[in-house]
Scaffold this motif. Structure first.
Motif, short mmCIF file in Angstrom:
data_model
loop_
_atom_site.label_atom_id
_atom_site.label_comp_id
_atom_site.label_asym_id
_atom_site.label_seq_id
_atom_site.Cartn_x
_atom_site.Cartn_y
_atom_site.Cartn_z
N UNK A 208 0.85 -1.19 0.00
CA UNK A 208 0.00 0.00 0.00
C UNK A 208 0.89 1.24 0.00
N UNK A 209 0.63 2.14 -0.93
CA UNK A 209 1.38 3.40 -0.98
C UNK A 209 0.39 4.55 -1.07
N UNK A 210 0.42 5.43 -0.07
CA UNK A 210 -0.43 6.62 -0.07
C UNK A 210 0.38 7.82 -0.51
N UNK A 211 -0.21 8.59 -1.41
CA UNK A 211 0.35 9.90 -1.80
C UNK A 211 -0.76 10.92 -1.62
N UNK A 212 -0.83 11.56 -0.47
CA UNK A 212 -1.91 12.49 -0.20
C UNK A 212 -3.24 11.75 -0.15
N UNK A 213 -4.14 12.11 -1.09
CA UNK A 213 -5.44 11.45 -1.12
C UNK A 213 -5.46 10.26 -2.08
N UNK A 214 -4.32 10.06 -2.76
CA UNK A 214 -4.27 8.95 -3.72
C UNK A 214 -3.60 7.73 -3.06
N UNK A 215 -4.16 6.57 -3.30
CA UNK A 215 -3.60 5.34 -2.71
C UNK A 215 -3.42 4.31 -3.82
N UNK A 216 -2.23 3.71 -3.86
CA UNK A 216 -1.95 2.63 -4.81
C UNK A 216 -1.82 1.33 -4.02
N UNK A 217 -2.46 0.30 -4.52
CA UNK A 217 -2.43 -0.99 -3.81
C UNK A 217 -2.13 -2.11 -4.80
N UNK A 218 -1.12 -2.90 -4.46
CA UNK A 218 -0.76 -4.08 -5.26
C UNK A 218 -0.77 -5.30 -4.35
N UNK A 219 -0.89 -6.48 -4.94
CA UNK A 219 -0.63 -7.69 -4.16
C UNK A 219 0.82 -7.61 -3.71
N UNK A 220 1.07 -7.90 -2.45
CA UNK A 220 2.40 -7.64 -1.89
C UNK A 220 3.44 -8.65 -2.34
N UNK A 221 3.04 -9.91 -2.54
CA UNK A 221 4.00 -10.96 -2.86
C UNK A 221 4.40 -10.87 -4.33
N UNK A 222 5.70 -10.64 -4.56
CA UNK A 222 6.23 -10.42 -5.90
C UNK A 222 5.93 -11.60 -6.83
N UNK A 223 5.55 -11.28 -8.05
CA UNK A 223 5.19 -12.34 -9.00
C UNK A 223 6.39 -13.23 -9.34
#
Ligand code: FES
Length: 293
Positions: A208-223
């Motif tokens: 999870x990465x928050x930049x102000x009001x924007x949030x990016x979410x990826x599956x944490x375990x690397x492919x």
């Protein structure tokens, strides 16, 4: 079932570590260029390149083995042996690139796979020499020996891919157990701003990465091999913010999970994000319940 259960023993064949220790520095030197290693891994293809390229030598040598049994077709068999030998070089290069980023047990199996194929290549080369010197019976004997060895090596390669999971996306298995529909991730205000953190929905760990009001979410375990992306470093590539996997350095865009640099070739599943009443909701595309917007 014999002999397949014996292949597992290669994973624990520690004498192969001595060979690996000698080979590794040479491979690392050859893979120093990121551009070269990305090409060999198949980042540009979005798929591991090795299993694509091995089709040619496997197909050529299998066809040669059949044609050698038909006297009139033996010149074609000789041609196909040469084609298989030429095609095995780029196939081997991609395999070496993948091997350089595998764990110890995978590398033992990979070394056995490579040694089998290298010996098979030598037998095919000797077969061509024998055929060229007017000793066709010896040539056929050598190429059949090469075919048997290449087949055994391919079986070991299959074990490496299917049993030891060298190659498939390790993120997909995690994404598949995510709960369907929108899931609450918690208050936006609780997320650190500008620093990756670990979240979860159900059993699925999330980057999870928050930049102000924007949030990016990826599956944490690397492919590539399940490395924890939230422990990685943020970088900018091509003007886009990316996360570098802490294990083998794959680089993924944080907004859509696309692979920028390998060894990973499969994109990191990216979750859709919405904020509602100051709380962050996420869902995996394709896992919605249909009427949960
Ligand atoms: S686990 Fe290998 S690059 Fe992420």
């Amino acid at each position: 079932m014999w002999p397949f259960n014996q292949i597992s023993r290669l994973e624990n064949a520690t004498p192969l570590d001595t060979v690996a220790a000698k080979v590794k520095p040479l491979v690392e030197k050859a893979m120093a260029s990121r551009r070269v290693s990305d090409i060999l891994h198949g980042v540009w293809l979005g798929h591991p390149l090795h299993p694509v390229l091995v089709q040619v030598p496997v197909g050529a040598w299998t066809s040669a083995a059949i044609l050698d049994a038909v006297p009139r077709a033996r010149p074609a068999a000789t041609l196909l042996i040469g084609v298989g030998m030429a095609a095995s070089i780029p196939a081997a290069a991609t395999g070496v690139a993948d091997w350089s980023q595998q764990d110890t047990q995978q590398q033992r199996t990979g070394l056995a796979h490579a040694m089998g194929n290298t010996t098979a290549l030598g037998l095919y080369g000797a077969s061509l020499v024998a055929r060229g010197r007017g000793r066709p019976a010896l040539g056929r004997l050598l190429s059949y020996a090469g075919f048997a060895l290449a087949s055994a090596a391919a079986t070991v390669g299959g074990h490496l891919a299917y049993r030891q999971a060298a190659g498939p996306s390790h993120a997909v298995a995690h994404a598949e157990i995510a709960p369907p529909g929108w899931t609450d991730l918690g208050p936006l205000a609780d997320l650190p701003d500008g620093r990756p953190t670990r979240g979860s929905i159900g059993e699925v760990a999330l980057f999870v990465l928050r930049r102000g009001h924007q949030v990016h979410v990826l599956v944490d375990r690397c492919s590539h091999a399940s490395g924890p992306l939230h422990e990685g470093v943020l970088v900018t590539e091509g003007g886009r913010e990316c996360i570098v996997c802490p294990w083998h350095g794959s680089v993924f865009r944080v907004d859509d999970g696309k692979v920028v640099h390998g060894p990973a070739t499969a994109a990191q599943p990216a979750l859709q994000v919405r904020t509602h009443d100051g709380r962050v909701n996420v869902r995996l595309p394709g896992l919605s319940m249909g009427n949960d917007d």
